[in-house]
Write an enzyme that holds these catalytic residues in place. Sequence first.
Site, PDB file in Angstrom:
ATOM      1  N   HIS A 139       0.856  -1.194   0.000  1.00 45.89           N
ATOM      2  CA  HIS A 139       0.000   0.000   0.000  1.00 45.89           C
ATOM      3  C   HIS A 139       0.882   1.230   0.000  1.00 45.89           C
ATOM      4  CE1 HIS A 139      -3.193   2.794   1.039  1.00 45.89           C
ATOM      5  NE2 HIS A 139      -4.019   1.855   0.652  1.00 45.89           N
ATOM      6  N   ASP A 166      -7.958  -5.410   0.081  1.00 42.75           N
ATOM      7  CA  ASP A 166      -8.462  -6.294  -0.971  1.00 42.75           C
ATOM      8  C   ASP A 166      -8.064  -7.750  -0.784  1.00 42.75           C
ATOM      9  OD1 ASP A 166      -9.711  -4.250  -2.502  1.00 42.75           O
ATOM     10  OD2 ASP A 166      -7.740  -3.581  -3.156  1.00 42.75           O
TER      11      ASP A 166
END
Length: 435
Positions: A307, A364
């Site tokens: 991320h 996710d």
Amino acid sequence: MAEAAKLELEGKVYEIPVIVGTEQEKGLDISRLKATTDYITVDPGYANTGSCLSAITYIDGEKGILRYRGYDIAELCEKSTFMEVCYLLIYGELPTPEQYTKFKDKVLRHSLIHEDMKSFFTSYPGHAHPMAILSAMVCSLSVYHPELLAPDPSPEEMDETITRLLSKVRVLAAFAYKRSVGEAFVYTRPKLDYLSNFLHMMFTTPMEQYETDEVIRKALDVLFILHADHEQNCSTSTVRMVGSSKANLFASISAGICALWGPLHGGANQAVIEMLEAIAADGGNYKKYIDKAKDKNDPFKLMGFGHRIYKNYDPRARIIKKYCDDVLGKLGIHDPILEIAKGLEEVALTDPYFIERKLYPNVDFYSGILYRAMNIPTNMFTVMFALGRLPGWIAHWKEMIEEPGMRIARPRQIYTGAPLRKFIPFNQRGTYAEP
Ligand code: CMC
């Protein structure tokens, strides 16, 4: 403590004001840099660029903190609902019981779409990706509400547009799904809440009424709360960028949906399940896929890992992982994909490549496993993300539009192309190698 940085350029010293946020985050205010120095800053991928001041969401990526309007995400998942979080994000405060009832009723009332729009769905080929349909349909809503397209909407017009969008987008998403499976469209029922209505529109058929399963409804509530906002991510920045030209909310959200579709952003939830299925089909050999992810000559990435902001475990992934165990347990589902995901995580988190780069599971990584347990098909996963992110997009659009002195978003560049050259007439251009 207000301070200023000093910048020395060509022998001259300039003062750059420092902006300090609520949580002591610091930024250099370079908004006058070009005017005072004739320099600009260059930051591909905007990794160091603050595009706005915002009072909506706070993230501390090092500590793994995520808060909406000051409320911790874990507490909201436990004690609140998605509808309430929509209100919180968009209007800034948790609603009073009266405000909540009014808001919910308004959203429910707007759940019909123009009957003509149904024919749009049937014009798409059956295999069309629902993200393409959703984006086109959200933009098409603007055609049916010309009264809501004013570049400077009044608070009443703004509320009208917001509640219509919140209500209709889940209808459009469910219709896109129904189209893809060749089933009849189903309308909302006045007695059902926001999420139960969505599940009803997805799964009721003329032969069988879908009865809401409380375990599934609660899991969906939590998933949508976790996706509801994430400050200046790619799709939200897109909504702001498009909206900064004073394009209407429908158009701005439609653009946000397109930005979300990519596999580096919301499309990762679909890519994760496809990756886990591929690993399962390949005998469950995680090690091979970890090696592929580390190999710089292999384009493969471990989807659902890494991320831009989180250099620690994504707090959303932590909550979703726990829900996977709870929900699959309660529903009596054994999904071998969950075991593969956990195994992959365990190997990755002890591997120096992932440790050094601070790569952890993101939102996710586990969400698709919950969607599978709800019978949501894989190509609808990113649509689910869009439904959850909708209040965040709306909140940012509203915050931007209401900002006094708002300016169109228009980044600059450093030009690296050819210098001025003379035009070569067509017949004097010679031959060149095909690219
Ligand atoms: N697998 C393998 N290596 C990775 C991964 C990954 N998933 N993610 C980052 N790296 C490596 C990257 O190659 C780089 O290595 P090096 O320093 O040797 O060049 C290093 O880690 C730093 O990565 P980066 O590319 O600078 O990170 P970024 O901030 O530009 O990109 C990201 C962030 C999320 C796009 C990226 O981590 C990624 O592609 N992850 C997989 C896709 C994914 O799961 N996306 C969902 C993001 S969360 C939800 C959302 O935003 O929608």
